[in-house]
Design an enzyme around this catalytic site. Structure first.
Site, PDB file in Angstrom:
ATOM      1  N   HIS A   1      -1.019 -10.901  28.536  1.00 55.31           N
ATOM      2  CA  HIS A   1      -1.275 -12.407  28.973  1.00 55.31           C
ATOM      3  C   HIS A   1      -0.458 -12.682  30.015  1.00 55.31           C
ATOM      4  O   HIS A   1       0.569 -12.416  30.232  1.00 55.31           O
ATOM      5  CB  HIS A   1      -0.732 -13.144  27.535  1.00 55.31           C
ATOM      6  CG  HIS A   1      -1.830 -12.882  26.547  1.00 55.31           C
ATOM      7  ND1 HIS A   1      -1.673 -13.864  25.226  1.00 55.31           N
ATOM      8  CD2 HIS A   1      -2.832 -12.164  26.183  1.00 55.31           C
ATOM      9  CE1 HIS A   1      -2.789 -13.772  24.492  1.00 55.31           C
ATOM     10  NE2 HIS A   1      -3.334 -12.659  24.875  1.00 55.31           N
TER      11      HIS A   1
ATOM     12  N   TYR B   1       1.669 -23.141  22.069  1.00 57.33           N
ATOM     13  CA  TYR B   1       2.733 -23.540  21.506  1.00 57.33           C
ATOM     14  C   TYR B   1       2.610 -25.174  21.568  1.00 57.33           C
ATOM     15  O   TYR B   1       2.504 -25.630  22.476  1.00 57.33           O
ATOM     16  CB  TYR B   1       3.854 -23.345  22.043  1.00 57.33           C
ATOM     17  CG  TYR B   1       4.459 -21.847  22.229  1.00 57.33           C
ATOM     18  CD1 TYR B   1       3.963 -20.937  22.844  1.00 57.33           C
ATOM     19  CD2 TYR B   1       5.559 -21.787  21.274  1.00 57.33           C
ATOM     20  CE1 TYR B   1       4.579 -19.638  22.893  1.00 57.33           C
ATOM     21  CE2 TYR B   1       5.940 -20.304  21.330  1.00 57.33           C
ATOM     22  CZ  TYR B   1       5.348 -19.167  22.127  1.00 57.33           C
ATOM     23  OH  TYR B   1       5.980 -18.039  22.022  1.00 57.33           O
TER      24      TYR B   1
ATOM     25  N   PRO C   1      12.876 -17.623  16.440  1.00 58.57           N
ATOM     26  CA  PRO C   1      11.573 -16.934  16.973  1.00 58.57           C
ATOM     27  C   PRO C   1      10.864 -17.582  18.192  1.00 58.57           C
ATOM     28  O   PRO C   1      10.011 -16.946  18.668  1.00 58.57           O
ATOM     29  CB  PRO C   1      10.819 -16.720  15.785  1.00 58.57           C
ATOM     30  CG  PRO C   1      11.118 -17.647  14.762  1.00 58.57           C
ATOM     31  CD  PRO C   1      12.409 -18.077  14.925  1.00 58.57           C
TER      32      PRO C   1
ATOM     33  N   LYS D   1      11.600 -13.441  21.033  1.00 58.10           N
ATOM     34  CA  LYS D   1      12.575 -12.558  21.732  1.00 58.10           C
ATOM     35  C   LYS D   1      13.363 -11.203  20.859  1.00 58.10           C
ATOM     36  O   LYS D   1      13.897 -10.584  21.517  1.00 58.10           O
ATOM     37  CB  LYS D   1      13.643 -13.116  22.372  1.00 58.10           C
ATOM     38  CG  LYS D   1      13.385 -14.208  23.377  1.00 58.10           C
ATOM     39  CD  LYS D   1      13.125 -13.384  24.804  1.00 58.10           C
ATOM     40  CE  LYS D   1      12.452 -14.136  25.780  1.00 58.10           C
ATOM     41  NZ  LYS D   1      11.572 -13.467  26.616  1.00 58.10           N
TER      42      LYS D   1
ATOM     43  N   TYR E   1      10.665 -15.961  29.563  1.00 61.01           N
ATOM     44  CA  TYR E   1       9.504 -15.550  28.616  1.00 61.01           C
ATOM     45  C   TYR E   1       8.962 -14.306  28.982  1.00 61.01           C
ATOM     46  O   TYR E   1       8.949 -13.461  28.151  1.00 61.01           O
ATOM     47  CB  TYR E   1       8.422 -16.576  28.779  1.00 61.01           C
ATOM     48  CG  TYR E   1       7.475 -16.444  27.324  1.00 61.01           C
ATOM     49  CD1 TYR E   1       7.850 -17.468  26.257  1.00 61.01           C
ATOM     50  CD2 TYR E   1       6.874 -15.542  27.072  1.00 61.01           C
ATOM     51  CE1 TYR E   1       7.122 -17.407  25.137  1.00 61.01           C
ATOM     52  CE2 TYR E   1       5.966 -15.318  25.819  1.00 61.01           C
ATOM     53  CZ  TYR E   1       6.053 -16.332  24.887  1.00 61.01           C
ATOM     54  OH  TYR E   1       5.704 -16.113  23.666  1.00 61.01           O
TER      55      TYR E   1
END
Ligand code: FAD
Ligand code: DHB
Length: 402
Positions: free
Chosen positions: A82, A211, A303, A307, A394
């Site tokens: 992604h 998200y 979460p 990570k 990220y």
């Protein structure tokens, strides 16, 4: 003690590894590649370890590491690369383009249990000593040059004498509690939420993770394959799964993830479900005598930044490098720096995970907090500098960042 000693089988190895999660299995693999012998002992069965649904996102360098050490072949075939994520709020999607913002880096979506299957297969192929279903595990002589692991197998009690013990036994393991009181400082933050997570037999409704911030709470859509969706809902910490029949889960997901433009969540049979409390936890140092704590045994992150597994892999790299120096050059210098090196990254990742959690979860009914949260989301989705900071964290800070 006397009864234990009379019938105990003695074993000896260089590195005794407790736990066959990502930390323990990757550590054994890296050591094997450099000719260092280890024994892994695991409390659960192989089937249990291979089925446990947990994390799903590999940072850029974590995926590259698995490939480089020869366990990335299936991940490259079946994992999903992604190049961005969506932040959804006020009914609209805003894409954070990782590849553009980080000079070409990406993430790989591939279930943790798939990583575990690949590592166990590689370990057994290579003749790694990997003992499942062990009981009554304990450690002692940690301050000596011969720390020991005691455990019980069907065939009887065993004492494993080691040069070094790697405590890779997760948050609820025995290693951290075996360290004398006062030797470690712990930092603990309980977040006032939990995640209800489901795995559903339904195609993901978006090609990238979504998200979502909503007045009713956070929701996340992830995936495991083109046929399997992974979904999470923010719920109160004391939530029981009994309160959440299938209909309620889907209705809540539909409500929180609704958009102004046509978009529909794909629904299907729920294959697995769980509730995970959210906390931040760190011990300092991550070591006592010849016992080194690795991954969740030493720290937990909420979460939201995906990570946990990645941080475990980062610890393992540092420990493996230090052990190679120890055996090759007889130098304990890198082992002495293990905790300091790891903790630098651990706190940066705690910061990022706390930031993502704060930005996306509903923490209070205070309209002031709501407006600040929306301003944060509007900022990160309109400022290239802010978006780049999110993207850089990220996809994963570089492994060698000191
Ligand atoms: P673990 O994976 O916990 O492995 C520890 C191993 O040690 C286990 O196999 C355990 O059975 C074994 N063990 C424990 N005690 C003993 C003992 N006494 N003797 C021998 N063996 C023992 N992270 C994310 O990024 N995203 C997520 O969605 C996410 N979901 C999660 C859901 C749950 C329920 C949990 C618990 C964690 C989740 N995480 C998630 C975190 C992530 O999975 C962990 O950070 C990662 O598994 C850490 O790897 P580890 O090898 O350090 O520990
Ligand atoms: C997944 C889990 C996470 O915690 C996250 O932030 C993103 C994805 C997952 O399980 O796919």
């Amino acid at each position: 003690m006397a009864t234990r000693d009379t019938n105990v089988k003695g074993m000896r190895t260089q590195v005794g590894i407790i736990g066959a999660g990502p930390s323990g299995l990757i550590l054994a693999h890296l050591l094997r590649l450099t000719g260092i012998e280890s024994v892994i002992i695991e409390a659960r069965s192989r089937e249990h370890c291979e089925q446990r649904a947990r994390a799903g996102v590999l940072e850029h360098d974590a995926a590259a590491l698995l490939e480089r050490i020869g366990v990335g072949e299936r991940m490259r075939r079946e994992g999903l690369v992604h190049r961005g994520i969506f932040l959804r709020f006020n009914g609209r999607d805003h894409r954070i383009d990782f590849t553009d913002l980080t000079g070409g880096r990406s993430i790989t979506v591939y279930g943790q249990h798939e990583v575990i299957k690949d590592l166990i297969a590689a370990a057994l192929d290579a003749g790694q000593q990997l003992l499942f279903d062990v009981e009554d595990v304990s450690v002692d002589e940690l301050e000596s040059r011969r720390p020991r692991i005691h455990f019980r197998r069907q065939s009887g009690a065993v004492t494993l004498e080691c040069d070094v013990i790697a405590g890779c036994d997760g948050f609820h393991g025995v290693c951290r509690p075996s360290i004398p009181n006062g030797a470690l400082q712990s930092f603990d933050k309980t977040y006032p939420f939990a995640w209800l997570g489901i795995l559903a037999a339904a195609p993901p409704a978006s090609e990238e993770l979504v998200y979502t911030r909503h007045e009713r709470g956070f929701a996340l859509m992830s995936m495991r394959s083109p046929q399997i969706t992974r979904l999470y809902l923010q719920v109160p910490p004391s939530t029981s799964l009994d309160e959440w029949p299938d209909d309620r889960i889907w209705t809540e997901l539909r409500t929180r993830m609704a958009t102004n433009e046509p978009w529909a969540l794909c629904e299907g049979t729920i294959l697995q479900r769980s509730v995970t409390p959210m906390r931040g936890f760190v011990v300092d140092p991550m070591q006592y005598g010849r016992l080194y704590l690795v991954g969740d045994a030493a720290h937990i992150v909420p979460p939201t930044g995906a990570k946990g597994m990645n941080l475990a892999i980062a610890d393992v790299r540092v420990l493996a490098e230090a052990l190679v120096a120890f055996y090759r050059d007889g130098s304990s210098e890198l082992l002495g720096e293990y905790s300091t090196t790891c903790l630098r990254r651990v706190w940066r990742v705690q910061r990022f995970s706390a930031y993502m959690t704060r930005m996306l979860h509903r923490a209070s009914d205070d309209p002031f907090d709501d407006r600040v949260q929306l301003a944060e989301l509007e900022y990160v989705t309109s400022s290239r500098a802010a978006a780049a900071a999110l993207a850089e964290n990220y996809v994963g800070l570089p492994f060698d960042a000191r």
